[in-house]
Design an enzyme around this catalytic site. Structure first.
Site, PDB file in Angstrom:
ATOM      1  N   HIS A  19       0.699  -1.408   0.008  1.00 21.91           N
ATOM      2  CA  HIS A  19       0.024   0.043   0.043  1.00 21.91           C
ATOM      3  C   HIS A  19       0.832   1.286  -0.053  1.00 21.91           C
ATOM      4  CE1 HIS A  19      -3.082  -2.372   2.268  1.00 21.91           C
ATOM      5  NE2 HIS A  19      -3.429  -2.522   1.158  1.00 21.91           N
ATOM      6  N   LYS A  45     -17.665  -6.310   7.631  1.00 21.83           N
ATOM      7  CA  LYS A  45     -16.373  -6.852   7.732  1.00 21.83           C
ATOM      8  C   LYS A  45     -15.661  -6.427   9.408  1.00 21.83           C
ATOM      9  CE  LYS A  45     -13.945  -6.452   3.397  1.00 21.83           C
ATOM     10  NZ  LYS A  45     -12.740  -5.717   2.686  1.00 21.83           N
ATOM     11  N   ARG A  94      -2.516  -6.525  -8.083  1.00 19.17           N
ATOM     12  CA  ARG A  94      -1.302  -7.702  -7.656  1.00 19.17           C
ATOM     13  C   ARG A  94      -1.478  -8.871  -8.698  1.00 19.17           C
ATOM     14  NH1 ARG A  94      -3.004  -7.897  -1.614  1.00 19.17           N
ATOM     15  NH2 ARG A  94      -4.892  -7.438  -2.931  1.00 19.17           N
ATOM     16  N   SER A 132      -2.556  -8.040   3.361  1.00 20.34           N
ATOM     17  CA  SER A 132      -3.002  -7.533   4.941  1.00 20.34           C
ATOM     18  C   SER A 132      -3.134  -8.985   5.547  1.00 20.34           C
ATOM     19  CB  SER A 132      -3.873  -6.418   5.264  1.00 20.34           C
ATOM     20  OG  SER A 132      -3.941  -5.421   4.577  1.00 20.34           O
TER      21      SER A 132
HETATM   22  P1  ADP Z   1      -9.814  -3.753   0.216  1.00 22.71           P
HETATM   23  O1  ADP Z   1     -10.606  -4.336   1.398  1.00 22.71           O
HETATM   24  O2  ADP Z   1     -10.730  -2.574  -0.451  1.00 22.71           O
HETATM   25  O3  ADP Z   1      -9.432  -4.793  -0.945  1.00 22.71           O
HETATM   26  P2  ADP Z   1      -7.080  -3.430   0.953  1.00 22.71           P
HETATM   27  O4  ADP Z   1      -6.432  -2.821   1.859  1.00 22.71           O
HETATM   28  O5  ADP Z   1      -6.777  -5.077   1.112  1.00 22.71           O
HETATM   29  O6  ADP Z   1      -8.621  -2.969   0.695  1.00 22.71           O
HETATM   30  O7  ADP Z   1      -6.573  -2.971  -0.563  1.00 22.71           O
HETATM   31  C1  ADP Z   1      -6.673  -1.708  -1.030  1.00 22.71           C
HETATM   32  C2  ADP Z   1      -5.980  -1.572  -2.332  1.00 22.71           C
HETATM   33  O8  ADP Z   1      -4.862  -1.773  -2.280  1.00 22.71           O
HETATM   34  C3  ADP Z   1      -6.547  -2.869  -3.260  1.00 22.71           C
HETATM   35  O9  ADP Z   1      -6.736  -2.164  -4.647  1.00 22.71           O
HETATM   36  C4  ADP Z   1      -5.616  -3.795  -3.223  1.00 22.71           C
HETATM   37  O10 ADP Z   1      -5.723  -4.494  -4.656  1.00 22.71           O
HETATM   38  C5  ADP Z   1      -4.285  -2.866  -3.228  1.00 22.71           C
HETATM   39  N1  ADP Z   1      -3.174  -3.619  -2.748  1.00 22.71           N
HETATM   40  C6  ADP Z   1      -3.281  -4.452  -1.667  1.00 22.71           C
HETATM   41  N2  ADP Z   1      -2.031  -5.075  -1.243  1.00 22.71           N
HETATM   42  C7  ADP Z   1      -1.383  -4.481  -2.264  1.00 22.71           C
HETATM   43  C8  ADP Z   1       0.206  -4.559  -2.744  1.00 22.71           C
HETATM   44  N3  ADP Z   1       0.798  -5.473  -1.982  1.00 22.71           N
HETATM   45  N4  ADP Z   1       0.642  -4.223  -3.966  1.00 22.71           N
HETATM   46  C9  ADP Z   1      -0.142  -3.208  -4.639  1.00 22.71           C
HETATM   47  N5  ADP Z   1      -1.571  -2.862  -4.140  1.00 22.71           N
HETATM   48  C10 ADP Z   1      -1.942  -3.596  -3.307  1.00 22.71           C
END
Ligand code: ADP
Length: 172
Positions: A19, A45, A94, A132
């Site tokens: 992120h 969630k 990803r 995460s």
């Molecule tokens: P959500 O529950 O909305 O998917 P996340 O916090 O898991 O929330 O992810 C938010 C955004 O960040 C999503 O678009 C996800 O694809 C992207 N994302 C998560 N991890 C990574 C990473 N390691 N590299 C690039 N983008 C990421």
């Protein structure tokens, strides 16, 4: 002229280096004046970290960027973007699994807010395996044997501290 605002929504539960890398790259794009990292409050969630904790960790991660701010929202991202005059929603990609879900979401967001576009950023190859939930799984199972240096390869230093605190307490 109207400010060009982008919104990066997510659960950030916790924020990872993936992120943070995306925030870093978007903050440097000259097409946007401002990036809002939007912490989604999703009643369906059960987050691992409380909202206040997620705000604290995202706040620490965005400190180096004067054009990045933080907000929270419990509705649809598309509505938030409209209310705040944002022109784009930023999401990270990803692997193939992300693509299917994100493609569908982007089309739904376009239907709700046609004037807001979705911008996809390819994950940095260094962090493309990080999510995460996987990090939480790994830390939960093996936190005693994973050093801070290893954890720092996955999450910002503020999260390393919060993870330690969380699992130390839970282990007591
Ligand atoms: P959500 O529950 O909305 O998917 P996340 O916090 O898991 O929330 O992810 C938010 C955004 O960040 C999503 O678009 C996800 O694809 C992207 N994302 C998560 N991890 C990574 C990473 N390691 N590299 C690039 N983008 C990421």
């Amino acid at each position: 002229m109207q400010k060009k605002i982008a919104v990066y929504p997510g659960s950030f539960d916790p924020i990872t280096n993936g992120h943070a890398d995306l925030i870093d790259r978007v903050s440097k794009l000259s097409i946007f004046d401002e990036l809002i990292v939007l912490i989604a409050i999703n009643p369906t969630k059960a987050p691992r970290f409380k909202l206040e904790e997620r705000i604290e960790m995202v706040n620490a991660a965005i400190q180096p960027y004067p054009n990045v701010t933080i907000d929270q929202y419990s509705g649809l991202t598309a509505h938030y973007a409209l209310e705040h005059g944002a022109c784009a929603i930023v999401r990270g990609l990803r692997e193939l699994m992300d693509f299917e879900k994100e493609f569908q979401m982007a089309l739904m967001n376009r239907q709700i807010a046609p004037q807001v576009d979705t911008l996809f950023m390819m994950a940095n190859i260094k962090y493309a395996h990080l999510s995460s939930s996987l990090i939480m799984e790994v830390v939960q199972m093996g936190w005693e044997n994973i050093g801070d240096e290893k954890l720092s390869e996955m999450v910002p230093s503020v999260v390393v501290k919060m993870l330690r605190r969380k699992f130390q307490h839970e282990g007591e």
